[in-house]
Enzyme design. Structure first.
Site, short mmCIF file in Angstrom:
data_model
loop_
_atom_site.label_atom_id
_atom_site.label_comp_id
_atom_site.label_asym_id
_atom_site.label_seq_id
_atom_site.Cartn_x
_atom_site.Cartn_y
_atom_site.Cartn_z
CG HIS A 5 -4.92 5.74 0.03
ND1 HIS A 5 -5.13 5.59 1.25
CD2 HIS A 5 -6.15 6.22 -0.42
CE1 HIS A 5 -6.18 6.27 1.83
NE2 HIS A 5 -6.45 6.80 0.90
CG MET A 11 -0.59 11.35 2.10
SD MET A 11 -0.25 11.60 3.74
CE MET A 11 -0.69 9.86 4.69
CG HIS A 27 -2.00 1.03 1.27
ND1 HIS A 27 -3.10 1.08 0.73
CD2 HIS A 27 -1.67 2.32 1.98
CE1 HIS A 27 -3.88 2.03 0.99
NE2 HIS A 27 -3.11 2.97 1.89
CG MET A 42 -5.03 9.90 1.13
SD MET A 42 -4.52 9.23 2.47
CE MET A 42 -2.89 8.39 1.71
C1 DX5 Z 1 -3.52 7.24 6.47
C2 DX5 Z 1 -3.12 6.20 5.38
C3 DX5 Z 1 -2.74 4.81 5.79
C4 DX5 Z 1 -1.79 4.83 6.95
C5 DX5 Z 1 -2.24 3.71 8.01
O1 DX5 Z 1 -4.01 8.47 6.09
O2 DX5 Z 1 -3.86 6.26 4.38
O3 DX5 Z 1 -2.43 3.96 4.65
O4 DX5 Z 1 -0.58 4.10 6.54
O5 DX5 Z 1 -1.35 3.71 9.05
P1 DX5 Z 1 -1.51 2.98 10.31
O6 DX5 Z 1 -1.91 1.60 9.97
O7 DX5 Z 1 -0.59 3.28 11.11
O8 DX5 Z 1 -2.80 3.52 10.82
ZN ZN Z 2 -3.59 4.50 2.90
#
Ligand code: DX5
Ligand code: ZN
Length: 229
Positions: free
Chosen positions: A65, A36, A32, A67
Site C-alpha cells: 500500500h 509511507m 499488508h 502512501m
Molecule cells: C494506515 C495504514 C494502515 C494501518 C492500519 O494509514 O494504511 O494499513 O496499518 O492500522 P490499524 O488497523 O491499526 O488502523
Molecule cells: Zn495500509
C-alpha cells in the site's frame, strides 16, 4: 466470494519483521505492507529494500500500500520486485492508467486507494484497469486510529458500482478494522480486510486473524449485496 484478511505490519515490531510475518502466515491471505514517504502522509516507514528483504522471508503474498507522493515513478518497482499486489493512491497519481497498467504488466495485481474525503465515483471509469479498490476507513498515516463510519455509505456505493459493471474488483478496507468494526465493513460490501493494531497488538495475532475471518464470513453470508450475487 471468499473473505480475505491482510494483516498490516505497520503495527508489528519493525526489528523482527520476518518473525512477525511468520506469526500470521498460516492463517492469512496477504501481508499488508504500508509504504509511507513523509510527504503524502506525515509518517515514514519503509521502502523497496525492506520489501525485497521481506519477500525472501515470507511465503505470504505482499499487499503493498503505497502512501507516497509519486507513485507513477515508484510503484512499478514494487511489482517488479515481486509484490503480488501494489496499491497506489488516487490523490497522488498523476497518470493512474499508465501506472496501473505498468503494475499489471510487471505481473502484480493493481490497486487504487481513496482517502475518506475522496469520492469513489470518479474511479468508475478506471474499474477495467483495477484488481482492487481500497477505501480508506481512516485518513492514512498511522496505525491505531478510530474507524470512520462515515465511509460506510461510500463502501455501499462502491459495491453497487462494481456489481453494476460485473467487474471482478476486490473491495478492501483499511484503518480501524477490528472485531468491533469488521462486520459493518463486510455488510457494506468489503471483501478484503486490512487489520494492523487489532492483529499485532494482540497476544496471539493468528487467533485474531481467525476471529476476524469468522466474523467477516458470517456478516457476508447475511449481507444483501452478497446474497444478490
Ligand atoms: C494506515 C495504514 C494502515 C494501518 C492500519 O494509514 O494504511 O494499513 O496499518 O492500522 P490499524 O488497523 O491499526 O488502523
Ligand atoms: Zn495500509
Amino acid at each position: 466470494m471468499a473473505v480475505q484478511i491482510s494483516p498490516s505490519i505497520l503495527s508489528a515490531d519493525f526489528a523482527r519483521l520476518a518473525e512477525e510475518a511468520r506469526a500470521v502466515e498460516a492463517v492469512s491471505d496477504w501481508l499488508h505492507v504500508d509504504v509511507m514517504d513523509n510527504h503524502f502522509v506525515p509518517n515514514l516507514t519503509l521502502g523497496l529494500p525492506v520489501v525485497e528483504s521481506l519477500l525472501k522471508h515470507t511465503t505470504l503474498p505482499l499487499d503493498c500500500h503505497l502512501m507516497i507522493d509519486d507513485p507513477d515513478q515508484h510503484a512499478v518497482g514494487y511489482a517488479e520486485a515481486g509484490a503480488a499486489n501494489v496499491t497506489i493512491h488516487a490523490e497522488a497519481a498523476r497518470a493512474p492508467v499508465r501506472t496501473l497498467r505498468a503494475i499489471r504488466a510487471a505481473g502484480a495485481r493493481a490497486g487504487l486507494a481513496v482517502n475518506p474525503g475522496t469520492p469513489v465515483e470518479p474511479c468508475e471509469d478506471l474499474l477495467p484497469e483495477l484488481d482492487m479498490l481500497l477505501l480508506m476507513t481512516v485518513d492514512p498515516g498511522f496505525g491505531g486510529q478510530k474507524f470512520l463510519d462515515i465511509v460506510l455509505p461510500k463502501l455501499r456505493r462502491a459495491r453497487a458500482m462494481v456489481s453494476a459493471h460485473g467487474a471482478d474488483v476486490w473491495l478492501q478496507v483499511d484503518g480501524g478494522v477490528s472485531e468491533e468494526t469488521i462486520e459493518r465493513c463486510a455488510d457494506a460490501g468489503a471483501d478484503v480486510f486490512v487489520a494492523g493494531s487489532a492483529v499485532y497488538d494482540a497476544d496471539d495475532p493468528a487467533q485474531v486473524v481467525n476471529a476476524l475471518r469468522e466474523q467477516a464470513q458470517l456478516a457476508t453470508a447475511h449481507a444483501s449485496w452478497a446474497r444478490a450475487r
